[in-house]
Scaffold this active site. Structure first.
Site: not given
Length: 425
Positions: A218-221, A285
């Site tokens: 995943g990512n931090r968005s 994102a």
């Protein structure tokens, strides 16, 4: 705007008229009233007779600090049926029933609220609440289309539990989210809702690519910028489809929300929603890669053994795809570029490579942009324009994006405007 400032200047507070029509959701307007008064607005509640069957005049008077009446015949010397609307900086009707929308669309003036709507020269917001069948009836849809053509903001009702056992579209949106729409409309002053009749699609959040039943890439968005774009577009009159990936945030008022998890699911939802969209803003994102294979069971750590490398494959490039194959002529496509170094150089390269009309470029990091309430960016345009947006609330960046999108939209009625009277179109 000057007239609004002059009116507010008399008491130092923006003047808001809260109209309440006779629906079961009338009790929720108490929370909207509280939000408005606690943030410094001078609120006058104008209910219909039917509304007082659900919430009494004493409650409205106590919460607002003003006397409450439904009649044009009380305090006649003050001409309340004219003065209340004339003095307002904003009129918001929540809930707005099918009956109230019909009377407003046809210019009837048979009580204090409808008189106020006729005399108001400020922005007007309607928050409908009714059963699904009533909302979808051609008469209601035509009345809504009429009000929107005249410049009113009629936000879409939410989907959820209605009265009794019924569920569907027609639920009053969360009062906190209605307040956010009102706040944004007030901030724009007398500016017309320039996205009325337009359908915009916005993606928000961050995709997650599963490795096994408990782990993912995943990512931090956080999705906050996409939600700011959705709320701002709704306040400017647009019909908004928000495709959210893993945000956990409350649905914005007047917005149709589609929930997805992975990049492949996001692509499918975007392509479907973009079919009749005037603009598509890809603020999510999206993971560039996903695992080649998915483990049906949890991947176990084995003593003395190194983990098996995770093979990755490319995800579809949704922004490049929708930019290259516009779903309809004149569709405006906006992308986002989150960069950590050589921000503008990388942004300009990405703009050329993706083929979109506008690209919002910002610098990101562990404590920059992702998850924050504020942001700064530069909006690059395919025609060579560059619009810097200084550090500030994400809604300011959202407004700048729509300021740049609106003049790029083709002139004339959109597909959404032409189908407003018929929900089957």
């Amino acid at each position: 705007m000057e007239q609004a400032q002059e009116r507010a200047g008399r008491s130092g507070r923006p003047k808001v008229v809260l109209g309440v029509a006779g629906g079961i959701a009338a009790y929720k307007a108490c929370e909207l009233l509280r939000r408005l008064t606690e943030t410094g607005h001078d609120v006058r509640v104008v209910p219909t007779d039917a509304a007082l069957h659900f919430v009494g005049a004493a409650t409205w008077s106590a919460l607002s600090g003003h006397p409450v009446s439904t009649e044009v015949w009380e305090d006649v010397h003050e001409v309340p049926h004219v003065r209340i609307g004339q003095a307002a900086d904003l009129v918001v009707v929540a809930p707005a029933t099918a009956d109230l929308l019909a009377r407003a669309a046809h210019g009837l003036a048979d009580d204090l609220l409808t008189n106020t709507l006729l005399t108001a020269r400020c922005p007007v917001v309607f928050a409908p609440a009714m059963h699904t069948e009533m909302w979808e009836h051609p008469a209601t849809r035509e009345n809504v289309a009429t009000l929107r053509r005249r410049g009113a903001v009629v936000i879409e009702p939410a989907v959820g539990r209605l009265t009794g056992v019924d569920t569907g579209k027609g639920r009053l949106p969360d009062p906190v989210e209605i307040f956010e729409i009102c706040r944004r409309v007030l901030a724009r002053g007398a500016a017309a809702p320039d996205l009325t009749g337009r359908h915009v699609v916005i993606s928000a959040g961050g995709t997650r690519e599963p490795l096994d039943p408990v782990r993912y890439l995943g990512n931090r968005s956080s999705g906050k910028q996409g939600y700011a774009l959705a709320r701002t577009a709704a306040a400017r009159g647009a019909r908004v489809t928000l495709i959210e990936a893993n945000t956990g945030m409350t649905d914005p008022a007047g917005v149709d929300v589609v929930r997805v998890g992975t990049a492949v699911q996001l692509r499918e939802a975007v392509l479907k929603a973009a079919a009749d969209a005037d603009a598509v803003v890809m603020a999510a994102a999206v993971a560039d890669f996903r695992p080649l294979s998915y483990a049906e069971g949890k991947i176990k750590k084995k003593d003395g053994e190194e983990p098996v490398p995770v093979a990755l494959v490319r995800n579809p490039d949704i922004l490049a795809e929708i930019s290259a194959e516009r779903a309809r002529p004149g569709q405006v496509v906006v992308g986002f570029a989150a960069e950590t170094d050589d921000v503008l150089a990388n942004g300009r390269h990405k703009l050329r490579r993706k083929g979109c009309d506008l690209l919002v470029v910002n610098e990101v990091g562990e404590r920059k942009t992702f998850g924050a309430e504020e942001s700064e960016a530069v909006v690059l345009a395919a025609d060579g324009g560059e619009t810097p947006v200084p550090y500030g609330p994400k809604e300011a960046l959202a407004d700048t994006v729509w300021d740049l999108v609106a003049p790029r939209l083709p002139a004339g009625a959109s597909a959404d405007a032409s189908s407003a009277a018929d929900p089957t179109v």
